[in-house]
Scaffold this motif. Structure first.
Motif, PDB file in Angstrom:
ATOM      1  N   THR A 293      48.741  81.238  38.215  1.00  0.00           N
ATOM      2  CA  THR A 293      48.464  81.776  36.890  1.00  0.00           C
ATOM      3  C   THR A 293      49.312  81.071  35.857  1.00  0.00           C
ATOM      4  O   THR A 293      50.492  80.850  36.056  1.00  0.00           O
ATOM      5  N   GLY A 294      48.675  80.709  34.761  1.00  0.00           N
ATOM      6  CA  GLY A 294      49.420  80.175  33.636  1.00  0.00           C
ATOM      7  C   GLY A 294      49.737  78.686  33.753  1.00  0.00           C
ATOM      8  O   GLY A 294      49.695  78.106  34.826  1.00  0.00           O
ATOM      9  N   ASP A 295      50.028  78.082  32.637  1.00  0.00           N
ATOM     10  CA  ASP A 295      50.448  76.693  32.603  1.00  0.00           C
ATOM     11  C   ASP A 295      51.897  76.585  33.064  1.00  0.00           C
ATOM     12  O   ASP A 295      52.618  77.570  33.119  1.00  0.00           O
ATOM     13  N   TYR A 296      52.316  75.371  33.398  1.00  0.00           N
ATOM     14  CA  TYR A 296      53.691  75.175  33.806  1.00  0.00           C
ATOM     15  C   TYR A 296      54.180  73.831  33.289  1.00  0.00           C
ATOM     16  O   TYR A 296      53.405  72.944  32.936  1.00  0.00           O
ATOM     17  N   GLN A 297      55.498  73.707  33.255  1.00  0.00           N
ATOM     18  CA  GLN A 297      56.157  72.458  32.912  1.00  0.00           C
ATOM     19  C   GLN A 297      57.186  72.154  33.991  1.00  0.00           C
ATOM     20  O   GLN A 297      57.592  73.039  34.739  1.00  0.00           O
ATOM     21  N   ILE A 298      57.601  70.906  34.081  1.00  0.00           N
ATOM     22  CA  ILE A 298      58.616  70.521  35.052  1.00  0.00           C
ATOM     23  C   ILE A 298      59.832  70.001  34.307  1.00  0.00           C
ATOM     24  O   ILE A 298      59.731  69.106  33.466  1.00  0.00           O
ATOM     25  N   THR A 299      60.972  70.619  34.593  1.00  0.00           N
ATOM     26  CA  THR A 299      62.230  70.240  33.967  1.00  0.00           C
ATOM     27  C   THR A 299      63.282  70.046  35.046  1.00  0.00           C
ATOM     28  O   THR A 299      63.626  70.992  35.751  1.00  0.00           O
ATOM     29  N   ASN A 300      63.757  68.814  35.209  1.00  0.00           N
ATOM     30  CA  ASN A 300      64.810  68.544  36.199  1.00  0.00           C
ATOM     31  C   ASN A 300      64.462  69.082  37.575  1.00  0.00           C
ATOM     32  O   ASN A 300      65.260  69.753  38.224  1.00  0.00           O
ATOM     33  N   SER A 301      63.242  68.800  38.016  1.00  0.00           N
ATOM     34  CA  SER A 301      62.758  69.195  39.348  1.00  0.00           C
ATOM     35  C   SER A 301      62.612  70.701  39.508  1.00  0.00           C
ATOM     36  O   SER A 301      62.613  71.208  40.625  1.00  0.00           O
ATOM     37  N   ILE A 302      62.505  71.420  38.418  1.00  0.00           N
ATOM     38  CA  ILE A 302      62.226  72.851  38.449  1.00  0.00           C
ATOM     39  C   ILE A 302      60.898  73.093  37.744  1.00  0.00           C
ATOM     40  O   ILE A 302      60.680  72.621  36.624  1.00  0.00           O
ATOM     41  N   ILE A 303      60.000  73.808  38.418  1.00  0.00           N
ATOM     42  CA  ILE A 303      58.701  74.135  37.844  1.00  0.00           C
ATOM     43  C   ILE A 303      58.843  75.444  37.083  1.00  0.00           C
ATOM     44  O   ILE A 303      59.249  76.462  37.655  1.00  0.00           O
ATOM     45  N   VAL A 304      58.505  75.413  35.822  1.00  0.00           N
ATOM     46  CA  VAL A 304      58.708  76.562  34.940  1.00  0.00           C
ATOM     47  C   VAL A 304      57.357  77.107  34.491  1.00  0.00           C
ATOM     48  O   VAL A 304      56.599  76.423  33.805  1.00  0.00           O
ATOM     49  N   PHE A 305      57.085  78.333  34.907  1.00  0.00           N
ATOM     50  CA  PHE A 305      55.908  79.069  34.458  1.00  0.00           C
ATOM     51  C   PHE A 305      56.316  79.953  33.278  1.00  0.00           C
ATOM     52  O   PHE A 305      57.502  80.071  32.961  1.00  0.00           O
ATOM     53  N   PRO A 306      55.361  80.606  32.640  1.00  0.00           N
ATOM     54  CA  PRO A 306      55.731  81.465  31.505  1.00  0.00           C
ATOM     55  C   PRO A 306      56.749  82.554  31.835  1.00  0.00           C
ATOM     56  O   PRO A 306      57.572  82.899  30.994  1.00  0.00           O
ATOM     57  N   ASP A 307      56.716  83.103  33.059  1.00  0.00           N
ATOM     58  CA  ASP A 307      57.644  84.193  33.370  1.00  0.00           C
ATOM     59  C   ASP A 307      58.407  83.979  34.671  1.00  0.00           C
ATOM     60  O   ASP A 307      58.995  84.900  35.209  1.00  0.00           O
ATOM     61  N   SER A 308      58.405  82.760  35.206  1.00  0.00           N
ATOM     62  CA  SER A 308      59.122  82.489  36.455  1.00  0.00           C
ATOM     63  C   SER A 308      59.415  81.001  36.552  1.00  0.00           C
ATOM     64  O   SER A 308      58.833  80.186  35.831  1.00  0.00           O
ATOM     65  N   ALA A 309      60.337  80.661  37.454  1.00  0.00           N
ATOM     66  CA  ALA A 309      60.660  79.261  37.697  1.00  0.00           C
ATOM     67  C   ALA A 309      61.033  79.102  39.158  1.00  0.00           C
ATOM     68  O   ALA A 309      61.483  80.052  39.813  1.00  0.00           O
ATOM     69  N   MET A 310      60.859  77.891  39.685  1.00  0.00           N
ATOM     70  CA  MET A 310      61.120  77.658  41.101  1.00  0.00           C
ATOM     71  C   MET A 310      61.506  76.205  41.332  1.00  0.00           C
ATOM     72  O   MET A 310      61.052  75.300  40.624  1.00  0.00           O
ATOM     73  N   GLU A 311      62.382  76.000  42.321  1.00  0.00           N
ATOM     74  CA  GLU A 311      62.793  74.653  42.691  1.00  0.00           C
ATOM     75  C   GLU A 311      61.649  73.918  43.373  1.00  0.00           C
ATOM     76  O   GLU A 311      60.916  74.489  44.174  1.00  0.00           O
ATOM     77  N   MET A 312      61.524  72.635  43.072  1.00  0.00           N
ATOM     78  CA  MET A 312      60.596  71.804  43.818  1.00  0.00           C
ATOM     79  C   MET A 312      61.166  71.513  45.203  1.00  0.00           C
ATOM     80  O   MET A 312      62.382  71.456  45.385  1.00  0.00           O
ATOM     81  N   TYR A 313      60.281  71.344  46.175  1.00  0.00           N
ATOM     82  CA  TYR A 313      60.705  70.982  47.522  1.00  0.00           C
ATOM     83  C   TYR A 313      59.962  69.725  47.956  1.00  0.00           C
ATOM     84  O   TYR A 313      58.751  69.610  47.754  1.00  0.00           O
ATOM     85  N   SER A 314      60.689  68.780  48.540  1.00  0.00           N
ATOM     86  CA  SER A 314      60.098  67.583  49.133  1.00  0.00           C
ATOM     87  C   SER A 314      60.647  67.406  50.532  1.00  0.00           C
ATOM     88  O   SER A 314      61.848  67.585  50.767  1.00  0.00           O
ATOM     89  N   ILE A 315      59.781  67.077  51.465  1.00  0.00           N
ATOM     90  CA  ILE A 315      60.194  66.917  52.859  1.00  0.00           C
ATOM     91  C   ILE A 315      61.124  65.714  52.998  1.00  0.00           C
ATOM     92  O   ILE A 315      60.823  64.633  52.507  1.00  0.00           O
ATOM     93  N   ALA A 316      62.242  65.917  53.649  1.00  0.00           N
ATOM     94  CA  ALA A 316      63.187  64.844  53.973  1.00  0.00           C
ATOM     95  C   ALA A 316      63.321  64.815  55.497  1.00  0.00           C
ATOM     96  O   ALA A 316      64.159  65.505  56.073  1.00  0.00           O
ATOM     97  N   LYS A 317      62.473  64.031  56.126  1.00  0.00           N
ATOM     98  CA  LYS A 317      62.335  64.075  57.579  1.00  0.00           C
ATOM     99  C   LYS A 317      63.644  63.771  58.307  1.00  0.00           C
ATOM    100  O   LYS A 317      63.997  64.452  59.280  1.00  0.00           O
ATOM    101  N   THR A 318      64.348  62.752  57.840  1.00  0.00           N
ATOM    102  CA  THR A 318      65.603  62.380  58.511  1.00  0.00           C
ATOM    103  C   THR A 318      66.619  63.512  58.431  1.00  0.00           C
ATOM    104  O   THR A 318      67.282  63.848  59.422  1.00  0.00           O
ATOM    105  N   ARG A 319      66.747  64.110  57.259  1.00  0.00           N
ATOM    106  CA  ARG A 319      67.717  65.199  57.086  1.00  0.00           C
ATOM    107  C   ARG A 319      67.357  66.406  57.952  1.00  0.00           C
ATOM    108  O   ARG A 319      68.242  67.077  58.503  1.00  0.00           O
ATOM    109  N   LEU A 320      66.093  66.704  58.066  1.00  0.00           N
ATOM    110  CA  LEU A 320      65.668  67.823  58.916  1.00  0.00           C
ATOM    111  C   LEU A 320      66.002  67.543  60.378  1.00  0.00           C
ATOM    112  O   LEU A 320      66.414  68.441  61.120  1.00  0.00           O
ATOM    113  N   GLY A 321      65.839  66.292  60.791  1.00  0.00           N
ATOM    114  CA  GLY A 321      66.208  65.919  62.155  1.00  0.00           C
ATOM    115  C   GLY A 321      67.704  66.038  62.384  1.00  0.00           C
ATOM    116  O   GLY A 321      68.153  66.465  63.457  1.00  0.00           O
ATOM    117  N   GLU A 322      68.495  65.682  61.381  1.00  0.00           N
ATOM    118  CA  GLU A 322      69.947  65.795  61.495  1.00  0.00           C
ATOM    119  C   GLU A 322      70.379  67.252  61.575  1.00  0.00           C
ATOM    120  O   GLU A 322      71.336  67.589  62.291  1.00  0.00           O
TER     121      GLU A 322
END
Length: 373
Positions: free
Chosen positions: A74-103
């Motif tokens: 719901t709603g439009d969003y913007q991205i600021t410093n890898s954070i997705i910002v909706f009109p009434d909420s915000a959340m960190e972006m996540y990207s898979i880091a395969k090597t780190r997960l293995g470690e």
């Protein structure tokens, strides 16, 4: 002046040819490009800096179940410093880091090999974006269940993985994550705790059996990172559930546990707007020990960052003693984890971390240090 008949005929022919040329041009013209969406340039996230190709391992029986849920957006969003910002909420972006997960998996495997007579569990917890983010930022290289699968598939058979993703997926209509903060709520932690109990044959009371309360006007980390007035004007509340058994605890600055101070398992009087998540076990202490009225002799050590805080009070129902360790804190960074477990007769160890932790160099350095002593 009057036009001659021949001149009229020539003029008519010219008009007809012009019309034909215009029609031909319209038919053959390529489709106009679609309007560009709002700027969604993705900056490299500090928590998951790697961007590796995603060759997925085979899913194990412990892997999160694939989702068929139609997630609401719901709603439009913007991205600021890898954070997705909706009109009434915000959340960190996540990207898979395969090597780190293995470690991360390798660190837990190393510890499990040192304590073959203990039960070792691993729970990786997805963040809000896994359920409420835009499709393009919760699928593909941003897929939380795929990231969890990569880590779980590399765990030793002696380590039991806990599927928190599927447990949370069943309750996405509930208040399981904060909107203005990066943590989950106590309600979200309860559903993951239920998955832990179900996996290990433990009983657990329904939420309705707990005495509950709430701290209003909580505005957390997502507001501090974005300064979004919409977040500030739409605060969260922190719901808490009091321990269902009698319990008392202390926290310590060192692993020898000689400087104990009284621990508030649930703090109900926090007034600072940004600190109310600290109502769970007083936030991130180096080491804690909670003794309950259970007389089953079972002892568990929870190794965590702040995500684990909200789940600890629920574990009191099932154990005689619950130890809580944050390896990032001064005073415990140089401890010998194997020695601590053996010296205190701890039977079970639960590694619980949110999905960003394996890519957090500070956390992983601290964790590996106490494991490899």
């Amino acid at each position: 002046m009057k036009l001659t008949n021949s001149r009229k005929l020539i003029g008519s022919i010219e008009m007809l040819l012009a019309a034909i040329i215009i029609i031909f041009a319209v038919v053959k013209a390529p489709d106009a490009p679609a309007p560009k969406p709002a700027d969604t340039t993705v900056e490299a996230t500090t928590q998951a800096p790697e961007s590796e190709s995603q060759t997925q391992p085979e899913a194990t029986t412990e892997a999160p179940k694939p989702s068929t849920t139609a997630f609401a957006q719901t709603g439009d969003y913007q991205i600021t410093n890898s954070i997705i910002v909706f009109p009434d909420s915000a959340m960190e972006m996540y990207s898979i880091a395969k090597t780190r997960l293995g470690e991360y998996a390798a660190a837990i495997n190393t510890f499990a090999a040192k304590v073959p007579d203990k039960k070792v569990y691993c729970m990786l917890v997805p963040t809000r974006i896994a359920f409420y983010g835009p499709k393009e930022y919760r699928t593909g290289s941003h897929s939380a269940p795929d990231g969890i699968n990569i880590a779980y598939s590399q765990l030793s058979p002696s380590v039991t993985s806990i599927d928190a993703y599927s447990a949370l997926l069943q309750h996405t209509d509930d208040y399981i994550y904060f909107r203005t903060d990066h943590h989950w709520t106590a309600r979200g932690a309860y559903y993951a705790y239920s998955a832990f109990c179900d996996k290990n044959g433990l009983s657990h009371a329904p939420l309705s059996a707990y005495q509950s309360g709430r701290l209003d006007n909580f505005v957390g980390t997502m507001y501090r990172y974005t300064n979004s007035e919409n977040l500030k004007n739409n605060p969260d509340y922190v719901e808490y559930f009091m321990p269902i058994v009698e319990a008392s605890g202390e926290f310590y600055s060192t692993p020898d546990m000689t400087d104990g101070k009284t621990l508030r398992i649930i703090s109900t009087n926090i007034t600072d707007t940004s600190s109310k998540y600290m109502c769970f076990i007083q936030g991130d202490k180096p080491l804690e020990r909670i003794v309950t009225s259970n007389q089953n002799g079972k002892k568990i050590l929870v190794i965590k960052e702040s995500y684990g805080n909200a789940m600890v009070p629920f574990l009191l129902e099932n154990y005689n003693e619950v130890y809580v360790l944050d390896p990032r804190q001064d005073g415990v960074k140089d401890m010998n984890l194997t020695e601590f477990v053996n010296n205190n007769g701890i039977n079970e160890i639960l590694f619980i971390n949110y999905l960003m932790a394996p890519s957090n160099s500070k956390y992983m350095t601290a964790l590996n240090n106490i494991i490899n002593k």
